[in-house]
Motif scaffolding. Structure first.
Motif, PDB file in Angstrom:
ATOM      1  N   GLY A  87       0.813  -1.210   0.000  1.00 28.07           N
ATOM      2  CA  GLY A  87       0.000   0.000   0.000  1.00 28.07           C
ATOM      3  C   GLY A  87       0.841   1.252   0.000  1.00 28.07           C
ATOM      4  O   GLY A  87       0.580   2.203  -0.760  1.00 28.07           O
ATOM      5  N   ILE A  88       1.877   1.265   0.847  1.00 26.55           N
ATOM      6  CA  ILE A  88       2.764   2.427   0.890  1.00 26.55           C
ATOM      7  C   ILE A  88       3.535   2.542  -0.427  1.00 26.55           C
ATOM      8  O   ILE A  88       3.782   3.640  -0.934  1.00 26.55           O
ATOM      9  CB  ILE A  88       3.729   2.314   2.079  1.00 26.55           C
ATOM     10  CG1 ILE A  88       2.945   2.197   3.385  1.00 26.55           C
ATOM     11  CG2 ILE A  88       4.648   3.529   2.143  1.00 26.55           C
ATOM     12  CD1 ILE A  88       3.795   1.805   4.573  1.00 26.55           C
ATOM     13  N   VAL A  91       1.596   4.359  -3.042  1.00 33.98           N
ATOM     14  CA  VAL A  91       1.670   5.815  -2.852  1.00 33.98           C
ATOM     15  C   VAL A  91       2.993   6.339  -3.395  1.00 33.98           C
ATOM     16  O   VAL A  91       3.036   7.343  -4.121  1.00 33.98           O
ATOM     17  CB  VAL A  91       1.518   6.173  -1.356  1.00 33.98           C
ATOM     18  CG1 VAL A  91       1.732   7.674  -1.145  1.00 33.98           C
ATOM     19  CG2 VAL A  91       0.142   5.755  -0.841  1.00 33.98           C
ATOM     20  N   ALA A  94       2.865   6.260  -7.206  1.00 35.12           N
ATOM     21  CA  ALA A  94       1.975   7.285  -7.757  1.00 35.12           C
ATOM     22  C   ALA A  94       2.607   8.667  -7.686  1.00 35.12           C
ATOM     23  O   ALA A  94       2.398   9.510  -8.574  1.00 35.12           O
ATOM     24  CB  ALA A  94       0.644   7.271  -7.001  1.00 35.12           C
ATOM     25  N   ALA A  95       3.394   8.907  -6.640  1.00 34.26           N
ATOM     26  CA  ALA A  95       4.033  10.210  -6.472  1.00 34.26           C
ATOM     27  C   ALA A  95       5.291  10.363  -7.323  1.00 34.26           C
ATOM     28  O   ALA A  95       5.783  11.476  -7.516  1.00 34.26           O
ATOM     29  CB  ALA A  95       4.381  10.427  -5.004  1.00 34.26           C
ATOM     30  N   THR A 103       4.776  16.517  -5.723  1.00 31.75           N
ATOM     31  CA  THR A 103       4.507  15.354  -4.873  1.00 31.75           C
ATOM     32  C   THR A 103       5.769  14.851  -4.171  1.00 31.75           C
ATOM     33  O   THR A 103       5.841  13.691  -3.764  1.00 31.75           O
ATOM     34  CB  THR A 103       3.896  14.211  -5.715  1.00 31.75           C
ATOM     35  OG1 THR A 103       4.816  13.836  -6.756  1.00 31.75           O
ATOM     36  CG2 THR A 103       2.566  14.616  -6.319  1.00 31.75           C
ATOM     37  N   ALA A 106       5.268  13.610  -0.463  1.00 30.30           N
ATOM     38  CA  ALA A 106       4.550  12.331  -0.417  1.00 30.30           C
ATOM     39  C   ALA A 106       5.484  11.191  -0.788  1.00 30.30           C
ATOM     40  O   ALA A 106       5.481  10.126  -0.141  1.00 30.30           O
ATOM     41  CB  ALA A 106       3.347  12.366  -1.358  1.00 30.30           C
ATOM     42  N   ALA A 110       6.669   8.271   1.892  1.00 27.78           N
ATOM     43  CA  ALA A 110       6.362   6.880   1.552  1.00 27.78           C
ATOM     44  C   ALA A 110       7.634   6.042   1.503  1.00 27.78           C
ATOM     45  O   ALA A 110       7.683   4.935   2.067  1.00 27.78           O
ATOM     46  CB  ALA A 110       5.635   6.815   0.216  1.00 27.78           C
TER      47      ALA A 110
END
Length: 384
Positions: A87-88, A91, A94-95, A103, A106, A110
């Protein structure tokens, strides 16, 4: 509570668990993001930034592979930890494309959370093994230091961010070479890194498969939107497929199987794993990603003049791959892969014909070099 560590059986190869393969799916996305970021910013600065993002992605993945080499992925706590990291990691991925813009914080949070959080989990999971606990205490100190630079870079202005993150990467990459030395805790010994060699070799091979799959995804997606009645487009598409096949053969041919056997029977598998499966693959992966970018460029513009940026990807991608595999071969067996170095030299001569060629011709030529090196190594005597 039963130990979360793998049971080591002499002479047996610990299989890669399904949860480990599931975890790797996040990195399909991450590698795609790196290649797209490079394609969107095909400049010297963009190349440096993409290289840094790739270095971070690889480091997050290989450190996790070391941990799952020690831990039993069939145990529920280990699976839950991997799901959390997934999950991390999403992120982080995506960043990634705008990490040097909006980003950045973020991405930094992460990545630092993955590195520090995984280490904290390992300290808890391996609490019954004093050697591993002491080793991961040292690792935690180093990763907390790098995390400070990651977060500081995320908070810094975009034009200053690169320097903070470069310092963070230096800390991350230097630490294993220094045996994670920490005053008061001493330094690790590779003899204490009871790595299961066959599992490590297989894990790295699977990551290479992810990267090779990215080249096929890029080629297929680009080809789908082009004019299929164009002969140059078809030639470029076939060249892209053949270059990927050639890289697969060069990595997964004789050398990969022999490397797996070498680490399984090494007197110090920890040292070999650090040298050959932690550091060496980064150039191989970089080469594959650059080849993916070059394939997309040639499919979109097969004719005309060859821009400098396109030439760098067309010649540099295969050269990075061949150089990376040659370094990996030297790291394992201490012998020179002369055919692969000759391929690098031959690719370098491609600069001499740039004024008289097109992207398509250069693509076909670079693919021919990869195929030729692979064919030579396949036909030569096994003892070489």
């Amino acid at each position: 509570m039963a130990s979360l560590l793998r049971e080591r059986r002499s002479g047996e190869h610990a299989r890669v668990g399904f949860v480990e393969l599931f975890f790797d799916l996040v990195f399909v996305f991450a590698i795609t993001q790196v290649s797209h970021a490079l394609l969107a910013h095909l400049t010297p600065t963009g190349a440096v930034q993409a290289a840094m993002m790739l270095a971070a992605v690889w480091w997050a993945w290989i450190f996790t592979s070391w941990v799952t080499n020690w831990l039993d992925p069939e145990r529920a706590p280990v699976q839950i930890a991997l799901f959390a990291l997934m999950g991390i990691g999403l992120v982080m991925s995506a960043a990634l494309p705008h990490a040097f813009e909006g980003t950045g914080l973020a991405f930094a949070i992460a990545f630092a959370t993955i590195q520090v959080g995984r280490t904290l989990f390992m300290l808890w999971a391996a609490r019954s093994n004093a050697m591993l606990v002491r080793n991961f205490q040292r690792i935690l100190v180093w990763l907390l230091a790098s995390a400070g630079f990651w977060i500081a870079g995320g908070l810094a202005a975009p034009e200053q961010r690169l320097w903070f993150w470069l310092a963070a990467l230096v800390i991350e990459y230097v630490s294993p070479a220094l045996y994670f030395y920490v005053p008061g805790l001493g330094r690790a010994r590779t003899e204490d890194w009871t790595v299961e060699g066959g599992h490590m070799a297989e894990r790295v091979g699977l990551f290479i498969i992810i990267c090779l799959g990215e080249t096929l995804l890029v080629s297929g997606a680009t080809f789908a939107g082009l004019d299929w009645s164009s002969a140059p487009v078809w030639i470029a598409f076939v060249s892209a497929i053949l270059s990927t096949v050639a890289m697969w053969q060069l990595y997964f041919g004789r050398a990969q199987e022999a490397a797996s056997r070498a680490i399984m029977h090494a007197s110090d598998p920890g040292r070999l794993a650090r040298r050959a499966f932690t550091y060496s693959p980064i150039l191989v992966i970089a080469g594959i990603i650059v080849v993916a970018v070059s394939d997309e460029l040639v499919l979109a513009h097969p004719g005309g003049h060859v821009p400098t940026a396109a030439a760098l990807t067309l010649l540099g991608g295969p050269a990075l791959f061949l150089l990376g595999t040659a370094i990996a071969i030297f790291a394992i067996w201490r012998k020179m892969a002369w055919s692969r170095l000759a391929g690098c030299a031959l690719l370098g001569t491609g600069w001499l014909i740039l004024p008289w060629t097109t992207p398509l011709v250069l693509s076909v030529a670079s693919t021919a070099v990869l195929l030729s090196v692979g064919a030579w190594e396949t036909m030569r005597p096994q003892r070489d």
